[in-house]
Design a protein around this motif. Structure first.
Motif, PDB file in Angstrom:
ATOM      1  N   SER A 204      29.315  42.205  35.477  1.00  0.00           N
ATOM      2  CA  SER A 204      30.510  41.426  35.817  1.00  0.00           C
ATOM      3  C   SER A 204      31.474  42.279  36.639  1.00  0.00           C
ATOM      4  O   SER A 204      31.533  43.500  36.507  1.00  0.00           O
ATOM      5  N   VAL A 206      35.306  43.436  37.769  1.00  0.00           N
ATOM      6  CA  VAL A 206      36.585  43.654  37.091  1.00  0.00           C
ATOM      7  C   VAL A 206      37.572  44.245  38.093  1.00  0.00           C
ATOM      8  O   VAL A 206      37.199  44.673  39.185  1.00  0.00           O
ATOM      9  N   ALA A 240      39.751  38.692  36.967  1.00  0.00           N
ATOM     10  CA  ALA A 240      38.524  38.494  37.729  1.00  0.00           C
ATOM     11  C   ALA A 240      38.814  38.573  39.223  1.00  0.00           C
ATOM     12  O   ALA A 240      39.699  37.869  39.725  1.00  0.00           O
ATOM     13  N   CYS A 301      42.877  37.580  43.072  1.00  0.00           N
ATOM     14  CA  CYS A 301      42.396  37.844  41.711  1.00  0.00           C
ATOM     15  C   CYS A 301      43.070  36.867  40.752  1.00  0.00           C
ATOM     16  O   CYS A 301      44.257  36.557  40.890  1.00  0.00           O
ATOM     17  N   PRO A 304      40.600  34.121  34.138  1.00  0.00           N
ATOM     18  CA  PRO A 304      39.608  33.049  33.992  1.00  0.00           C
ATOM     19  C   PRO A 304      40.187  31.753  33.444  1.00  0.00           C
ATOM     20  O   PRO A 304      39.848  30.665  33.921  1.00  0.00           O
TER      21      PRO A 304
END
Length: 312
Positions: A204, A206, A240, A301, A304
């Protein structure tokens, strides 16, 4: 000393001769004995006077040492204050380069057009030109007493990272150790404490703060910080990056073009000063004073699922 003068009067040549004449047999021994005692008394008095002088010198030396220590402490305090003010002065942005006579370049369709500078921005640039900040060295105003250092989000080295591996901390069950790729020759080791809705998954993407000072966390050196957001009800999520981001992509902010520090010094507390202005807005976009966390050409950014949260 008056007694010594009286003794000296007694042993003038006439008195000694008279004493010997009165007692021819023991007169000389009596004269020698009395003279010896007088000399001992005189030496004792001289010794006592020397001891008194020595004690007085010791007291004066003690006072001088105390004064010297006070002056040394004052000098060290002044030096620390000057050093702290010099370190708190941020590195100024590089001077703009005059472009060559070329045809204008059309920005990509995905990039947002920069708004025209506000009146505040124009005043700020004018003040920088007057104070000589473009020369790359601190001015007298930045080092003067009471001067406010410039601190903004451009001093943070924020990049996109990809989690390569996750393992439990060997000495603490609540901590995890991640190896995170950040576009460098080797991955960075990050020690974090997941909680709430925070999900750490291999592969994932970051948001990584890369210029914090490396420090040991329960025996493991942590070289960066994973940015997450936290809501008032205790829920937490990792920020994210936008879709299409790659490890090492820089995160920048509109109207804050400065370069990040090479390393944030702990005594400057830059992160703690900036953190209250790092938030997730009502649309879930991460921002600093209304300016979004932007990966140039790829987007913003986000959190979520959280909104109106603080970034930490």
């Amino acid at each position: 000393m008056d007694n010594m003068q009286n003794v000296d009067e007694l042993f003038k040549p006439g008195f000694a001769a008279a004493l010997i004449k009165l007692d021819p047999k023991d007169g000389e021994q009596i004269v020698d004995y009395v003279r010896t005692q007088a000399l001992l008394i005189r030496e004792k008095q001289l010794l006592q006077a020397s001891v008194r002088d020595q004690k007085k010198l010791l007291v004066e030396n003690g006072k001088l040492k105390k004064d010297i220590e006070q002056l040394r402490t004052q000098l060290q305090d002044k030096q620390r204050r000057r050093t702290a003010k010099a370190l708190l002065s941020p590195a100024p942005p590089p001077p703009p380069l005059r472009p060559a006579h070329t045809s204008p370049v059309t920005p990509p369709a995905g990039d947002m057009a920069a708004p025209p500078p506000t009146l505040h921005d124009r005043r700020e640039r004018r003040d920088r030109r007057r104070t000589g900040e473009r020369k790359g060295r601190p001015t007298r105003d930045s080092l003067s007493i009471g001067a406010e250092p410039r601190v903004d989000v451009s001093r943070l080295d924020l990049r996109v990272g990809r989690i390569l591996s996750i393992r439990r901390h060997p000495l603490a069950e609540v901590l995890t150790v991640q190896e995170v790729e950040a576009g460098e020759t080797a991955p960075r080791t990050v020690v974090s404490k997941p909680g709430g809705e925070t999900q750490l998954e291999e592969g994932s993407l970051v948001v990584l703060l890369c210029n914090i000072k490396a420090r040991k966390v329960r025996g493991v050196v942590s070289q960066a910080r994973l940015l997450c957001c936290s809501a008032h009800d205790g829920r937490r999520e990792l920020l994210a990056p936008p879709t299409g981001s790659s490890p090492g992509d820089r995160i920048t902010f509109l109207n804050y073009p400065g370069k990040p520090d090479r390393e944030l010094q702990s005594r400057n507390r830059i992160w703690k000063i900036l953190q209250p202005d790092l938030q997730v807005d009502s649309r879930g976009v991460a921002n600093y004073k209304g300016r979004g966390f932007e990966v140039r050409g790829k987007g913003l950014c986000r959190a979520p699922s959280l909104t109106n949260a603080v970034i930490e």
